[in-house]
Design a protein around this motif. Sequence first.
Motif, PDB file in Angstrom:
ATOM      1  N   GLN A   1       0.847  -1.197   0.000  1.00  0.00           N
ATOM      2  CA  GLN A   1       0.000   0.000   0.000  1.00  0.00           C
ATOM      3  C   GLN A   1       0.887   1.253   0.000  1.00  0.00           C
ATOM      4  N   ARG A   2       1.411   1.554  -1.170  1.00  0.00           N
ATOM      5  CA  ARG A   2       2.409   2.613  -1.311  1.00  0.00           C
ATOM      6  C   ARG A   2       1.825   4.023  -1.193  1.00  0.00           C
ATOM      7  N   ARG A   3       0.549   4.194  -1.509  1.00  0.00           N
ATOM      8  CA  ARG A   3       0.020   5.559  -1.568  1.00  0.00           C
ATOM      9  C   ARG A   3      -0.109   6.200  -0.187  1.00  0.00           C
ATOM     10  N   THR A   4      -0.123   5.394   0.863  1.00  0.00           N
ATOM     11  CA  THR A   4      -0.197   5.968   2.210  1.00  0.00           C
ATOM     12  C   THR A   4       1.174   5.992   2.895  1.00  0.00           C
ATOM     13  N   GLU A   5       2.213   5.584   2.184  1.00  0.00           N
ATOM     14  CA  GLU A   5       3.549   5.576   2.778  1.00  0.00           C
ATOM     15  C   GLU A   5       4.016   7.003   3.039  1.00  0.00           C
ATOM     16  N   PRO A   6       4.528   7.277   4.235  1.00  0.00           N
ATOM     17  CA  PRO A   6       4.967   8.639   4.560  1.00  0.00           C
ATOM     18  C   PRO A   6       6.084   9.132   3.642  1.00  0.00           C
ATOM     19  N   THR A   7       6.051  10.405   3.361  1.00  0.00           N
ATOM     20  CA  THR A   7       7.100  11.027   2.561  1.00  0.00           C
ATOM     21  C   THR A   7       8.385  11.133   3.382  1.00  0.00           C
ATOM     22  N   VAL A   8       9.510  10.846   2.741  1.00  0.00           N
ATOM     23  CA  VAL A   8      10.796  11.032   3.405  1.00  0.00           C
ATOM     24  C   VAL A   8      11.059  12.526   3.486  1.00  0.00           C
ATOM     25  N   ARG A   9      11.246  13.010   4.702  1.00  0.00           N
ATOM     26  CA  ARG A   9      11.402  14.445   4.908  1.00  0.00           C
ATOM     27  C   ARG A   9      12.855  14.788   5.204  1.00  0.00           C
ATOM     28  N   PRO A  10      13.396  15.779   4.513  1.00  0.00           N
ATOM     29  CA  PRO A  10      14.788  16.166   4.747  1.00  0.00           C
ATOM     30  C   PRO A  10      14.959  16.815   6.109  1.00  0.00           C
ATOM     31  N   MET A  11      16.137  16.628   6.691  1.00  0.00           N
ATOM     32  CA  MET A  11      16.450  17.244   7.973  1.00  0.00           C
ATOM     33  C   MET A  11      16.967  18.651   7.762  1.00  0.00           C
ATOM     34  N   GLN A  12      16.689  19.527   8.722  1.00  0.00           N
ATOM     35  CA  GLN A  12      17.299  20.851   8.748  1.00  0.00           C
ATOM     36  C   GLN A  12      18.555  20.754   9.603  1.00  0.00           C
ATOM     37  N   GLY A  13      19.716  20.926   8.965  1.00  0.00           N
ATOM     38  CA  GLY A  13      20.962  20.769   9.696  1.00  0.00           C
ATOM     39  C   GLY A  13      21.398  19.314   9.696  1.00  0.00           C
ATOM     40  N   ALA A  14      22.337  18.978  10.583  1.00  0.00           N
ATOM     41  CA  ALA A  14      22.886  17.630  10.629  1.00  0.00           C
ATOM     42  C   ALA A  14      21.843  16.642  11.129  1.00  0.00           C
ATOM     43  N   ARG A  15      21.792  15.463  10.493  1.00  0.00           N
ATOM     44  CA  ARG A  15      20.850  14.433  10.919  1.00  0.00           C
ATOM     45  C   ARG A  15      21.304  13.836  12.245  1.00  0.00           C
ATOM     46  N   SER A  16      20.397  13.761  13.182  1.00  0.00           N
ATOM     47  CA  SER A  16      20.713  13.236  14.503  1.00  0.00           C
ATOM     48  C   SER A  16      19.840  12.022  14.766  1.00  0.00           C
ATOM     49  N   SER A  17      19.863  11.542  16.001  1.00  0.00           N
ATOM     50  CA  SER A  17      19.010  10.433  16.401  1.00  0.00           C
ATOM     51  C   SER A  17      17.907  10.951  17.306  1.00  0.00           C
ATOM     52  N   ALA A  18      16.738  10.354  17.202  1.00  0.00           N
ATOM     53  CA  ALA A  18      15.603  10.799  18.009  1.00  0.00           C
ATOM     54  C   ALA A  18      15.870  10.637  19.500  1.00  0.00           C
ATOM     55  N   ILE A  19      16.688   9.668  19.879  1.00  0.00           N
ATOM     56  CA  ILE A  19      16.925   9.419  21.298  1.00  0.00           C
ATOM     57  C   ILE A  19      17.744  10.543  21.937  1.00  0.00           C
ATOM     58  N   LEU A  20      18.332  11.422  21.129  1.00  0.00           N
ATOM     59  CA  LEU A  20      19.066  12.560  21.671  1.00  0.00           C
ATOM     60  C   LEU A  20      18.140  13.712  22.046  1.00  0.00           C
ATOM     61  N   LEU A  21      16.883  13.618  21.643  1.00  0.00           N
ATOM     62  CA  LEU A  21      15.912  14.652  21.978  1.00  0.00           C
ATOM     63  C   LEU A  21      15.391  14.437  23.401  1.00  0.00           C
ATOM     64  N   ARG A  22      15.370  15.504  24.180  1.00  0.00           N
ATOM     65  CA  ARG A  22      14.957  15.394  25.579  1.00  0.00           C
ATOM     66  C   ARG A  22      13.553  14.825  25.745  1.00  0.00           C
ATOM     67  N   PRO A  23      12.542  15.250  24.966  1.00  0.00           N
ATOM     68  CA  PRO A  23      11.211  14.660  25.143  1.00  0.00           C
ATOM     69  C   PRO A  23      11.193  13.149  24.918  1.00  0.00           C
ATOM     70  N   VAL A  24      11.957  12.672  23.931  1.00  0.00           N
ATOM     71  CA  VAL A  24      12.003  11.226  23.674  1.00  0.00           C
ATOM     72  C   VAL A  24      12.649  10.517  24.858  1.00  0.00           C
ATOM     73  N   GLN A  25      13.705  11.079  25.410  1.00  0.00           N
ATOM     74  CA  GLN A  25      14.366  10.481  26.567  1.00  0.00           C
ATOM     75  C   GLN A  25      13.413  10.394  27.761  1.00  0.00           C
ATOM     76  N   ILE A  26      12.695  11.485  28.022  1.00  0.00           N
ATOM     77  CA  ILE A  26      11.781  11.521  29.172  1.00  0.00           C
ATOM     78  C   ILE A  26      10.660  10.498  29.011  1.00  0.00           C
ATOM     79  N   ILE A  27      10.013  10.511  27.852  1.00  0.00           N
ATOM     80  CA  ILE A  27       8.873   9.616  27.636  1.00  0.00           C
ATOM     81  C   ILE A  27       9.312   8.160  27.604  1.00  0.00           C
ATOM     82  N   THR A  28      10.429   7.886  26.941  1.00  0.00           N
ATOM     83  CA  THR A  28      10.924   6.508  26.882  1.00  0.00           C
ATOM     84  C   THR A  28      11.268   6.004  28.280  1.00  0.00           C
ATOM     85  N   PHE A  29      11.960   6.832  29.073  1.00  0.00           N
ATOM     86  CA  PHE A  29      12.330   6.420  30.434  1.00  0.00           C
ATOM     87  C   PHE A  29      11.085   6.169  31.282  1.00  0.00           C
ATOM     88  N   ALA A  30      10.105   7.055  31.167  1.00  0.00           N
ATOM     89  CA  ALA A  30       8.870   6.875  31.940  1.00  0.00           C
ATOM     90  C   ALA A  30       8.157   5.591  31.536  1.00  0.00           C
TER      91      ALA A  30
END
Length: 404
Positions: free
Chosen positions: A190-219
């Motif tokens: 089902q390709r028509r609902t596949e999310p578009t690949v979105r370019p990053m602004q600046g250097a590509r990082s990992s989501a786990i480096l984001l504070r909200p992801v760290q807080i929610i994942t730890f909780a």
Amino acid sequence: MTNPYAEIFRAPGAKGFAAAGFVARLPIAMESIGIVAMLSQTHGEYWLAGAVAATFAVTNALIAPQISRLVDRYGQTPLLVPATTVSVLAFAVLMVATHLRWPIWTLFVAALFAATMPSMPAMVRARWTEIFRGRPQLNTAFAFESAADELVYIAGASLSVGLSVSLFPEAGVLASTLFLAIGSAAFILQRRTEPTVRPMQGARSSAILLRPVQIITFALVFIGVIFATAEVSTVAITKELGQPGAASLVIGVYAVGSFIVGVIVGALNLRMPLQRQLVIAIGVIAVTTLPLLVVDTVPALALAIFGSGVAVSPTFITAFGLIERRVPAALLTEGVTWVMTGISIGMAFGAFASGWVVDTFGAQNGFWVSVAASIIALLTVLIGQRALADDCDAPVAAICGPAE
């Protein structure tokens, strides 16, 4: 009054990818317990069964976020096809190795490669986000997904064990592998609902480096601890009360409570900020763990377990809603997968911790693990309110959008 769930399924392709995603995620609840049921019957050693299952579960918890990170970068299809193919083939090898009694090391190697199984709940949520980003329907879609997760856990484990016991040892793993293959194939096509690949602004990082992801994942690691503790302690208490057969019914009641409230919350359009909703949901979980410490009959246990489950789906709904709001679109799938991984890690740790407490201090005291875990989870989101209220924290501001 308009049915909000009917509304989200009016979106083109929504019914198709949601149905395929539901089938493809059944292995989440089936594979680990299926491995245990299979190997305990064929080899007669629970330590081996548990070790192979743990190898799969822990490795998958580490690999799945990396697969999702690549999905965000290159798209779902280029990653899901090879990852799912390797996982399906590895499960096939695991079943053959079990049936033909190949050397034990082959079981562990097969489990390692099987762990490339992608996080399908994250893939499905990414598609909902692509359709309803920034719209109230997204909350309803996340509520539906949380309810679907509950149904998977209600039905999946019981189905896997039931097939293995009633048919042949490999039956549970076989059914799970077929669900993975068929569901994933239907989802990928089902390709028509596949999310578009979105370019990053600046250097590509990992989501786990984001504070909200760290807080929610730890909780949510500690929410996962509560899940596992409920299962382990329920089995121990019902056995102690002389009604071991009631354990599966009581555990099912836990998921039913979460399912019902999740469906209701999903139909509401709450105006309260999501970070405050998360505090309230986890606060309710913390309060409802207390009656579990004093139950002394199976009906009382079932009632207390039902109450303890009512805030689980709201916790998931708000947690994933915060991830959608606080994580850049280019890192969304990875962000969701880290949260799912946190839950899995918590369940593994919770099973160990509560099992030790039950063995050492008795069945009733196992629920103290739930109390402690809920307090840690609550303190985590309370301390993290400011970070959860912002779009991102300073060190990664370059890759985040403007503040709300």
